[in-house]
Write a protein that holds these residues in place. Structure first.
Motif, mmCIF file in Angstrom:
data_model
loop_
_atom_site.group_PDB
_atom_site.id
_atom_site.type_symbol
_atom_site.label_atom_id
_atom_site.label_comp_id
_atom_site.label_asym_id
_atom_site.label_seq_id
_atom_site.Cartn_x
_atom_site.Cartn_y
_atom_site.Cartn_z
ATOM 1 N N TYR A 254 -47.976 -12.169 34.239
ATOM 2 C CA TYR A 254 -47.970 -12.870 35.531
ATOM 3 C C TYR A 254 -48.477 -14.297 35.362
ATOM 4 O O TYR A 254 -47.829 -15.259 35.788
ATOM 5 C CB TYR A 254 -48.826 -12.098 36.537
ATOM 6 C CG TYR A 254 -48.832 -12.719 37.909
ATOM 7 C CD1 TYR A 254 -47.720 -12.637 38.734
ATOM 8 C CD2 TYR A 254 -49.949 -13.406 38.379
ATOM 9 C CE1 TYR A 254 -47.711 -13.217 39.999
ATOM 10 C CE2 TYR A 254 -49.959 -13.980 39.640
ATOM 11 C CZ TYR A 254 -48.830 -13.883 40.450
ATOM 12 O OH TYR A 254 -48.838 -14.463 41.696
ATOM 13 N N PHE B 171 -46.998 -3.061 28.034
ATOM 14 C CA PHE B 171 -45.759 -3.599 28.606
ATOM 15 C C PHE B 171 -44.575 -3.250 27.709
ATOM 16 O O PHE B 171 -44.583 -3.544 26.505
ATOM 17 C CB PHE B 171 -45.826 -5.125 28.720
ATOM 18 C CG PHE B 171 -46.562 -5.626 29.931
ATOM 19 C CD1 PHE B 171 -46.029 -5.476 31.210
ATOM 20 C CD2 PHE B 171 -47.786 -6.259 29.802
ATOM 21 C CE1 PHE B 171 -46.697 -5.950 32.328
ATOM 22 C CE2 PHE B 171 -48.472 -6.735 30.912
ATOM 23 C CZ PHE B 171 -47.922 -6.580 32.182
ATOM 24 N N GLU C 77 -39.969 -5.020 30.569
ATOM 25 C CA GLU C 77 -40.821 -5.498 31.667
ATOM 26 C C GLU C 77 -41.170 -6.977 31.469
ATOM 27 O O GLU C 77 -41.241 -7.744 32.438
ATOM 28 C CB GLU C 77 -42.101 -4.665 31.741
ATOM 29 C CG GLU C 77 -41.861 -3.228 32.161
ATOM 30 C CD GLU C 77 -43.137 -2.413 32.140
ATOM 31 O OE1 GLU C 77 -43.549 -1.940 33.220
ATOM 32 O OE2 GLU C 77 -43.730 -2.246 31.050
ATOM 33 N N ARG D 31 -38.154 -8.848 32.643
ATOM 34 C CA ARG D 31 -38.000 -8.856 34.103
ATOM 35 C C ARG D 31 -38.990 -9.822 34.764
ATOM 36 O O ARG D 31 -38.636 -10.556 35.687
ATOM 37 C CB ARG D 31 -38.185 -7.441 34.666
ATOM 38 C CG ARG D 31 -37.895 -7.381 36.120
ATOM 39 C CD ARG D 31 -37.855 -5.990 36.717
ATOM 40 N NE ARG D 31 -37.757 -6.089 38.156
ATOM 41 C CZ ARG D 31 -36.637 -6.325 38.819
ATOM 42 N NH1 ARG D 31 -35.493 -6.435 38.171
ATOM 43 N NH2 ARG D 31 -36.641 -6.449 40.128
ATOM 44 N N MET D 32 -40.232 -9.813 34.283
ATOM 45 C CA MET D 32 -41.210 -10.766 34.830
ATOM 46 C C MET D 32 -40.736 -12.202 34.645
ATOM 47 O O MET D 32 -40.823 -13.021 35.564
ATOM 48 C CB MET D 32 -42.569 -10.590 34.133
ATOM 49 C CG MET D 32 -43.351 -9.357 34.537
ATOM 50 S SD MET D 32 -43.961 -9.444 36.237
ATOM 51 C CE MET D 32 -45.158 -10.761 36.093
ATOM 52 N N ASN E 196 -39.794 -14.404 37.979
ATOM 53 C CA ASN E 196 -40.807 -15.425 38.299
ATOM 54 C C ASN E 196 -40.503 -16.799 37.702
ATOM 55 O O ASN E 196 -41.047 -17.794 38.176
ATOM 56 C CB ASN E 196 -42.185 -14.977 37.801
ATOM 57 C CG ASN E 196 -42.769 -13.853 38.634
ATOM 58 O OD1 ASN E 196 -42.095 -13.273 39.471
ATOM 59 N ND2 ASN E 196 -44.023 -13.535 38.388
ATOM 60 N N ILE F 77 -42.947 -11.418 41.518
ATOM 61 C CA ILE F 77 -43.493 -10.076 41.342
ATOM 62 C C ILE F 77 -44.753 -10.169 40.482
ATOM 63 O O ILE F 77 -44.884 -11.065 39.641
ATOM 64 C CB ILE F 77 -42.474 -9.109 40.697
ATOM 65 C CG1 ILE F 77 -41.845 -9.719 39.430
ATOM 66 C CG2 ILE F 77 -41.393 -8.720 41.695
ATOM 67 C CD1 ILE F 77 -40.927 -8.774 38.666
ATOM 68 N N ALA F 78 -45.655 -9.235 40.714
ATOM 69 C CA ALA F 78 -46.887 -9.176 39.918
ATOM 70 C C ALA F 78 -46.982 -7.789 39.299
ATOM 71 O O ALA F 78 -47.334 -6.829 39.974
ATOM 72 C CB ALA F 78 -48.099 -9.465 40.797
ATOM 73 N N ASN F 79 -46.638 -7.705 38.064
ATOM 74 C CA ASN F 79 -46.731 -6.441 37.328
ATOM 75 C C ASN F 79 -47.928 -6.587 36.388
ATOM 76 O O ASN F 79 -47.854 -7.316 35.398
ATOM 77 C CB ASN F 79 -45.423 -6.225 36.562
ATOM 78 C CG ASN F 79 -45.372 -4.895 35.838
ATOM 79 O OD1 ASN F 79 -46.322 -4.113 35.904
ATOM 80 N ND2 ASN F 79 -44.273 -4.633 35.151
ATOM 81 N N LEU F 80 -49.011 -5.917 36.740
ATOM 82 C CA LEU F 80 -50.251 -6.060 35.958
ATOM 83 C C LEU F 80 -50.532 -4.775 35.179
ATOM 84 O O LEU F 80 -50.551 -3.693 35.763
ATOM 85 C CB LEU F 80 -51.437 -6.360 36.879
ATOM 86 C CG LEU F 80 -51.733 -7.830 37.203
ATOM 87 C CD1 LEU F 80 -50.556 -8.542 37.833
ATOM 88 C CD2 LEU F 80 -52.960 -7.948 38.097
ATOM 89 N N LYS F 81 -50.744 -4.912 33.904
ATOM 90 C CA LYS F 81 -51.173 -3.758 33.096
ATOM 91 C C LYS F 81 -51.675 -4.265 31.751
ATOM 92 O O LYS F 81 -51.427 -5.427 31.386
ATOM 93 C CB LYS F 81 -50.036 -2.754 32.935
ATOM 94 C CG LYS F 81 -48.802 -3.265 32.228
ATOM 95 C CD LYS F 81 -47.895 -2.109 31.820
ATOM 96 C CE LYS F 81 -46.980 -1.659 32.935
ATOM 97 N NZ LYS F 81 -45.940 -0.702 32.421
#
Ligand code: NDP
Length: 246
Positions: A155, A103, A107, A110-111, A115, A94-98
Motif C-alpha cells: 500500500y 503476499f 496480489e 493487483r495493488m 493504485n 485498495i488497501a490490502n495489508l498483510k
C-alpha cells in the motif's frame, strides 16, 4: 458564479466514501461529473440521480481500475458525453495489508494495477485532450511519508509511486498549463478505514487534532486544487491529515 461552472470532471471510484464526497463537492461547485465504480452499481446510480435531481449533471460508468484499458475507455466515454474532461481525480484505491512474506505475487500485481497503473492510464487518456487550466488530482496517502502500520508494504509503495509520478508529470504537463497534485489524506472515516475500525487504535494517537477526518474534508482540498485559484500549485503532495505528519 460557481467556481467550476462549465467544467467537466472525471473521478475514479466515485460511488462511495471519499470518492462520493469528491463527486458531490465538484458537482455542487458547478462541474459536470463522470465517475467510475466497479462493485457499487446501486450506490453509483443513486448518487448520479441525486446530483441530477439537484440540477447538476452526473454520469456513472462501470470501469475496473485493475483493467487499464477499461479505465481509458471510461475516460473516452466521459469525453464523449461531456465534450471534454477538464479535471481528472484519481481516487479509486485498495488497501490490502498483510505480512510482506504472505503476499502472492498476483496480489502485488493487483495493488500496483489499481493504485498506480490505473492512475497513469487515466492520465494518459485524459491529459492529451486537456486544455490550458486542466487539473489532475491524485489521492495518495499520508502513509507514503509516515506509516505506522505493519503489513502496509505494498500500500505504502503504491502511494509513494503516486507521489513520485505527480512530481515528475508536473514537468511534462506544465507547458500545456495543466497542473497535477497529490492529496494525501490521513485517517479518514470511510468503509476502508472506519473511525471505530481495526486501524483506529494504532493511528489515533498520532492525529494531532485528535479525530479522524471526514470524506468531505478531503473533497474540500480537491475542490480547491481543481479551482482556478490553485493555478500556481503543481507537483505537490499535500497532507490533509489532521496533523499526523508533523
Ligand atoms: P473505500 O474503500 O471506502 O472506497 C474505495 C473506492 O474505490 C470505492 O468507490 C470503490 O469502488 C473504488 N475502487 C476500489 N477498487 C476499485 C477498482 N478495482 N476499480 C474501480 N474502483 C475501485 O476507500 P476510501 O474512500 O477510504 O479511499 C479512497 C482513496 O483514499 C483511496 O485511494 C485510499 O487509498 C485513499 N486514502 C484513504 C484513507 C482513509 O483513511 N480512508 C487514508 C489515506 C488514503 P466500488 O465501491 O465500486 O468497489
Amino acid at each position: 458564479l460557481k467556481p467550476l461552472f462549465g467544467k467537466t470532471a472525471f473521478v475514479t471510484g466515485g460511488a462511495r466514501s471519499i470518492g462520493a464526497a469528491i463527486v458531490r463537492r465538484l458537482a455542487s461547485d458547478g462541474a459536470s461529473v463522470a465517475f467510475t465504480y466497479v462493485s457499487s452499481q446501486n450506490r453509483a446510480e443513486e448518487l448520479a440521480n441525486e446530483i441530477e435531481a439537484s440540477g447538476g449533471r452526473a454520469v456513472a460508468i462501470r470501469a475496473d481500475s485493475a483493467d487499464a484499458e477499461a479505465v481509458k475507455r471510461a475516460v473516452a466515454e466521459a469525453v464523449n458525453v461531456f465534450g471534454a474532461v477538464d479535471i481528472l481525480v484519481n481516487n479509486a484505491g485498495i488497501a490490502n495489508l498483510k505480512p510482506y512474506d504472505q503476499f502472492a505475487i498476483e496480489e502485488f500485481d493487483r495493488m500496483i494495477a489499481v493504485n498506480f497503473r490505473a492512475v497513469f492510464a487515466a492520465i494518459q487518456a485524459a491529459g492529451p485532450q486537456m486544455k490550458e487550466g486542466g487539473r489532475i488530482i491524485n489521492i495518495g496517502s499520508n502513509a507514503a511519508d509516515n506509516n505506522p502500520l505493519t503489513g502496509a508494504s505494498l500500500y505504502v509503495s503504491t502511494k509513494a509511486a503516486v507521489a513520485g509520478l505527480t512530481r515528475a508529470l508536473a514537468r511534462d504537463l506544465a507547458p500545456k498549463g495543466i497542473t497535477i497534485n497529490n492529496v494525501q489524506p490521513g485517517p479518514t472515516d470511510t468503509d476502508m478505514n472506519p473511525a471505530d475500525g481495526p486501524y483506529a487504535p494504532i493511528v489515533s494517537g498520532s492525529i494531532a487534532l485528535g479525530r479522524y477526518g471526514k470524506a468531505s474534508e478531503i473533497a474540500s482540498m480537491v475542490a480547491y486544487l481543481a479551482s482556478p485559484e490553485a493555478g500556481f500549485i503543481t507537483g505537490a503532495s499535500i497532507n490533509v491529515d489532521g496533523g499526523v505528519n508533523i
